[in-house]
Design an enzyme around this catalytic site. Sequence first.
Site, PDB file in Angstrom:
ATOM      1  N   ASN A  99       5.633  -3.558  -8.645  1.00 51.28           N
ATOM      2  CA  ASN A  99       5.556  -3.702  -7.190  1.00 51.28           C
ATOM      3  C   ASN A  99       4.244  -3.153  -6.661  1.00 51.28           C
ATOM      4  O   ASN A  99       3.663  -2.230  -7.219  1.00 51.28           O
ATOM      5  CB  ASN A  99       6.756  -3.019  -6.506  1.00 51.28           C
ATOM      6  N   PHE A 134       4.026   0.896   1.075  1.00 50.16           N
ATOM      7  CA  PHE A 134       4.744   1.626   2.129  1.00 50.16           C
ATOM      8  C   PHE A 134       4.979   0.834   3.422  1.00 50.16           C
ATOM      9  O   PHE A 134       4.697   1.322   4.532  1.00 50.16           O
ATOM     10  CB  PHE A 134       4.011   2.923   2.547  1.00 50.16           C
ATOM     11  N   SER A 179       2.206   7.102  -5.430  1.00 50.02           N
ATOM     12  CA  SER A 179       2.260   5.639  -5.408  1.00 50.02           C
ATOM     13  C   SER A 179       0.890   5.091  -5.771  1.00 50.02           C
ATOM     14  O   SER A 179      -0.131   5.541  -5.233  1.00 50.02           O
ATOM     15  CB  SER A 179       2.650   5.143  -4.020  1.00 50.02           C
ATOM     16  N   ASN A 185      -0.085   2.220  -4.899  1.00 49.84           N
ATOM     17  CA  ASN A 185      -0.330   1.095  -4.003  1.00 49.84           C
ATOM     18  C   ASN A 185      -0.975   1.467  -2.674  1.00 49.84           C
ATOM     19  O   ASN A 185      -1.136   0.609  -1.807  1.00 49.84           O
ATOM     20  CB  ASN A 185       0.984   0.341  -3.759  1.00 49.84           C
ATOM     21  N   THR A 186      -1.297   2.742  -2.502  1.00 47.39           N
ATOM     22  CA  THR A 186      -2.061   3.189  -1.332  1.00 47.39           C
ATOM     23  C   THR A 186      -3.355   3.774  -1.881  1.00 47.39           C
ATOM     24  O   THR A 186      -3.312   4.774  -2.601  1.00 47.39           O
ATOM     25  CB  THR A 186      -1.263   4.250  -0.541  1.00 47.39           C
ATOM     26  N   LYS A 199       6.643  14.348  -5.521  1.00 49.26           N
ATOM     27  CA  LYS A 199       6.903  13.237  -6.460  1.00 49.26           C
ATOM     28  C   LYS A 199       5.620  12.854  -7.170  1.00 49.26           C
ATOM     29  O   LYS A 199       4.630  12.478  -6.528  1.00 49.26           O
ATOM     30  CB  LYS A 199       7.480  12.031  -5.698  1.00 49.26           C
ATOM     31  N   ASN A 220       7.164   8.536 -10.346  1.00 49.99           N
ATOM     32  CA  ASN A 220       6.934   7.272  -9.650  1.00 49.99           C
ATOM     33  C   ASN A 220       6.671   6.177 -10.702  1.00 49.99           C
ATOM     34  O   ASN A 220       6.910   6.389 -11.893  1.00 49.99           O
ATOM     35  CB  ASN A 220       5.736   7.441  -8.708  1.00 49.99           C
TER      36      ASN A 220
HETATM   37  C1  LIG Z   1      10.022  -2.411  -5.194  1.00 51.84           C
HETATM   38  C2  LIG Z   1       9.848  -0.920  -5.335  1.00 51.84           C
HETATM   39  C3  LIG Z   1       9.463  -0.173  -4.224  1.00 51.84           C
HETATM   40  C4  LIG Z   1       9.285   1.206  -4.342  1.00 51.84           C
HETATM   41  N1  LIG Z   1       8.933   1.932  -3.238  1.00 51.84           N
HETATM   42  C5  LIG Z   1       8.785   3.279  -3.349  1.00 51.84           C
HETATM   43  C6  LIG Z   1       8.451   4.055  -2.216  1.00 51.84           C
HETATM   44  O1  LIG Z   1       8.330   3.554  -1.092  1.00 51.84           O
HETATM   45  N2  LIG Z   1       8.281   5.392  -2.384  1.00 51.84           N
HETATM   46  C7  LIG Z   1       8.436   5.991  -3.610  1.00 51.84           C
HETATM   47  O2  LIG Z   1       8.285   7.225  -3.712  1.00 51.84           O
HETATM   48  N3  LIG Z   1       8.774   5.281  -4.695  1.00 51.84           N
HETATM   49  C8  LIG Z   1       8.951   3.953  -4.594  1.00 51.84           C
HETATM   50  N4  LIG Z   1       9.294   3.232  -5.701  1.00 51.84           N
HETATM   51  C9  LIG Z   1       9.415   3.921  -7.002  1.00 51.84           C
HETATM   52  C10 LIG Z   1      10.853   4.316  -7.303  1.00 51.84           C
HETATM   53  O3  LIG Z   1      11.365   5.228  -6.357  1.00 51.84           O
HETATM   54  C11 LIG Z   1      10.930   4.978  -8.713  1.00 51.84           C
HETATM   55  O4  LIG Z   1      10.173   6.169  -8.689  1.00 51.84           O
HETATM   56  C12 LIG Z   1      10.387   4.073  -9.807  1.00 51.84           C
HETATM   57  O5  LIG Z   1      10.728   2.737  -9.573  1.00 51.84           O
HETATM   58  C13 LIG Z   1      10.903   4.490 -11.190  1.00 51.84           C
HETATM   59  O6  LIG Z   1      12.313   4.413 -11.253  1.00 51.84           O
HETATM   60  P1  LIG Z   1      13.097   3.144 -11.861  1.00 51.84           P
HETATM   61  O7  LIG Z   1      12.515   2.861 -13.218  1.00 51.84           O
HETATM   62  O8  LIG Z   1      14.544   3.574 -11.888  1.00 51.84           O
HETATM   63  O9  LIG Z   1      12.852   2.005 -10.932  1.00 51.84           O
HETATM   64  C14 LIG Z   1       9.488   1.852  -5.609  1.00 51.84           C
HETATM   65  C15 LIG Z   1       9.891   1.082  -6.716  1.00 51.84           C
HETATM   66  C16 LIG Z   1      10.063  -0.281  -6.590  1.00 51.84           C
HETATM   67  C17 LIG Z   1      10.491  -1.075  -7.807  1.00 51.84           C
END
Ligand SMILES: Cc1cc2nc3c(=O)[nH]c(=O)nc-3n(C[C@H](O)[C@H](O)[C@H](O)COP(=O)(O)O)c2cc1C
Length: 336
Positions: free
Chosen positions: A112, A116, A177, A179-180, A218, A247
Site C-alpha cells: 500500500n 494517510f 510509514s 508513504n509520507t 510505531k 509497520n
Molecule cells: C492498506 C494499509 C493501510 C495502512 N495504513 C496504516 C496507517 O494509516 N498507519 C499505520 O500506522 N499503519 C498502517 N498500515 C500498517 C499496518 O497497521 C501494519 O503495521 C502492517 O500492515 C503490518 O501488519 P500486517 O502484516 O498484519 O498487515 C497499513 C497497512 C495497510 C495494508
Amino acid sequence: MTLYPLIRSILFTQDPEFIHDVALGALKIPAVSRALPSFLPPPPSCPTTVWGLQFRNPVGLAAGFDKNAEAINSWAAMGFGFVEIGTVTPRPQHGNPKPRIHRFPAQRAIVNSMGFPNHGADAVAKRLSSPRPPGMPIGANVGKNRGTSIESAADDYVECLRHLYPHADYFALNISSPNTPGLRHLQDANAIRDLLSAVARERDSLATDAGRKPVVVKIAPDLEDDQIGAIVAAAQETGIDGIVATNTTTDHSALPNHIPLAGGMSGLPLLDLSLRIVRIVRERSGGALPIIGCGGISKREHFERMIEAGASLVQVYTGFVYEGPLIAHHLLHARR
Ligand SMILES: Cc1cc2nc3c(=O)[nH]c(=O)nc-3n(C[C@H](O)[C@H](O)[C@H](O)COP(=O)(O)O)c2cc1C
C-alpha cells in the site's frame, strides 16, 4: 464463517480499496454492528493487562483499516481485544493518488501507498467522543500532514495528541510509514529524542486533567540493530511507554520481481522481519518496554511466535483481509 474463502474469492475480483470502502461503509451502519453479534461467536476471552489497561484479549486491529474511527462497534462484535484507529493527522488530507492498495494472494501480502488519507484530528476526536463498547481499549495512531516539514513534525504529533487525548486509551506515534516522504527520518537518533521529548512533555501536561495515558512509538521493520537500540534508549529516557513493531516494509523481495510498486509491503513475508524487531526491542529494553507485535500474523502459530518473541499484545491488518472477520477467534482458539 467457513464461508469466508468463497466470499473472499468474490471480493478479490474487485479493486482492493473499493472493497475496503464498501466493507467499512457497511460496518459503520449502526444496524449492522447491532446485528453482527447474532451471527458471530462471543468475543474470545483472554484477559490481558498492559500499562494498567485491561484488554479482554490481546488481539487488536492494526492502524490503517479504520482510519477515522467509524466502525468501532463492529470491531468489538468481531471479537477484537482492542483497535488502533488512524493514522490521524492534524488537518484532513486525501493521501496519495490511486490505485494505492495492491493484493498479492499467492504471497498472502499487500502493498500500500495510502499516504494517510483521513478526516483530521478534530473530526476523529468528535467521533470518538460517542459512547464506546466496554472492555475494548482504543488506540489513536497519529502522524504528520504531508505538507508539514520534518523539522516541524513534532508540532503535528503534539497537536493530534491535544485533540485526541481525552478520547483514546493510548496513543501510537507513527514515524515509520514509507508513504509520507521523509517520515522515517524521524527514527534517526537525534530526531527521535527531540520528537519523543516534545510529545512526552505534552502528554504530561494533558495528564493533569485526563490522567496519564500510554504513548507508544510505531517503528519500521527495516531498521538496523543499532537504530533500534537508539529508539529504545530514547523511549526509555523520555518516558515513552512502549513500541509497536512493526509497520510495513520497503523490502519487496518476496514479491514477483516484475511488478515495481511504490509503498510498503505487509502480510506473511513480513512476519520474520517483525519478529526480529520484537526480539531486539525486548533485548535492548531488558523487557521493560511493552511491545505490540504486528506484521504477518494470520495463524495461531504466528501469534504464539510473536508472544514468545516478547510481544504483550498483537495486531493484524493483512491477516484480517485474507482470513476474515473471525481472525481474533482463530488466533486465540483454533489449532490450525
Ligand atoms: C492498506 C494499509 C493501510 C495502512 N495504513 C496504516 C496507517 O494509516 N498507519 C499505520 O500506522 N499503519 C498502517 N498500515 C500498517 C499496518 O497497521 C501494519 O503495521 C502492517 O500492515 C503490518 O501488519 P500486517 O502484516 O498484519 O498487515 C497499513 C497497512 C495497510 C495494508
